[in-house]
Motif scaffolding. Sequence first.
Motif, mmCIF file in Angstrom:
data_model
loop_
_atom_site.group_PDB
_atom_site.id
_atom_site.type_symbol
_atom_site.label_atom_id
_atom_site.label_comp_id
_atom_site.label_asym_id
_atom_site.label_seq_id
_atom_site.Cartn_x
_atom_site.Cartn_y
_atom_site.Cartn_z
ATOM 1 N N SER A 30 -5.165 -0.376 9.604
ATOM 2 C CA SER A 30 -3.832 -0.165 9.036
ATOM 3 C C SER A 30 -3.949 0.260 7.575
ATOM 4 C CB SER A 30 -3.001 -1.445 9.134
ATOM 5 O OG SER A 30 -3.461 -2.403 8.201
ATOM 6 N N ARG A 31 -2.869 0.780 7.059
ATOM 7 C CA ARG A 31 -2.847 1.177 5.638
ATOM 8 C C ARG A 31 -3.058 -0.032 4.734
ATOM 9 N NH1 ARG A 31 1.266 6.089 4.723
ATOM 10 N NH2 ARG A 31 0.669 7.326 6.515
ATOM 11 N N ASP A 32 -2.473 -1.154 5.104
ATOM 12 C CA ASP A 32 -2.641 -2.369 4.303
ATOM 13 C C ASP A 32 -4.089 -2.850 4.322
ATOM 14 O OD1 ASP A 32 -0.006 -2.456 3.441
ATOM 15 O OD2 ASP A 32 0.641 -3.718 5.110
ATOM 16 N N GLU A 33 -4.737 -2.747 5.484
ATOM 17 C CA GLU A 33 -6.150 -3.129 5.573
ATOM 18 C C GLU A 33 -7.001 -2.202 4.712
ATOM 19 O OE1 GLU A 33 -6.699 -5.035 9.995
ATOM 20 O OE2 GLU A 33 -6.254 -2.880 9.870
ATOM 21 N N SER A 83 -7.020 5.667 6.876
ATOM 22 C CA SER A 83 -6.709 4.570 7.792
ATOM 23 C C SER A 83 -6.921 5.007 9.244
ATOM 24 C CB SER A 83 -5.287 4.043 7.577
ATOM 25 O OG SER A 83 -4.317 5.037 7.831
ATOM 26 N N GLU A 84 -6.594 6.266 9.555
ATOM 27 C CA GLU A 84 -6.865 6.779 10.906
ATOM 28 C C GLU A 84 -8.364 6.937 11.133
ATOM 29 O OE1 GLU A 84 -4.569 10.350 11.459
ATOM 30 O OE2 GLU A 84 -2.674 9.250 11.376
ATOM 31 N N GLN A 132 -3.043 7.837 5.008
ATOM 32 C CA GLN A 132 -2.936 8.190 6.424
ATOM 33 C C GLN A 132 -4.284 8.650 6.968
ATOM 34 O OE1 GLN A 132 0.095 11.049 7.383
ATOM 35 N NE2 GLN A 132 -0.688 11.357 9.443
#
Length: 57
Positions: free
Chosen positions: A33-36, A27-28, A24
């Motif tokens: 995104s988390r997947d990226e 990624s922020e 989290q």
Amino acid sequence: MDSKQNVGSPDRDRINVNEDYELQYWSEKFNISRDELKEAVKAAGTSVKDVQAYLNK
């Protein structure tokens, strides 16, 4: 493993994609995104600097 009690520089210099709170946060921070983020760590390694360089390509 990631230890919340061990919060020195080495802990801040690495991304652990197995910890939800780190997924989290990073990624922020990188605005992805988390997947990226997982793909970037897979490609560049766990170093924050390496992941950032990979994302800036």
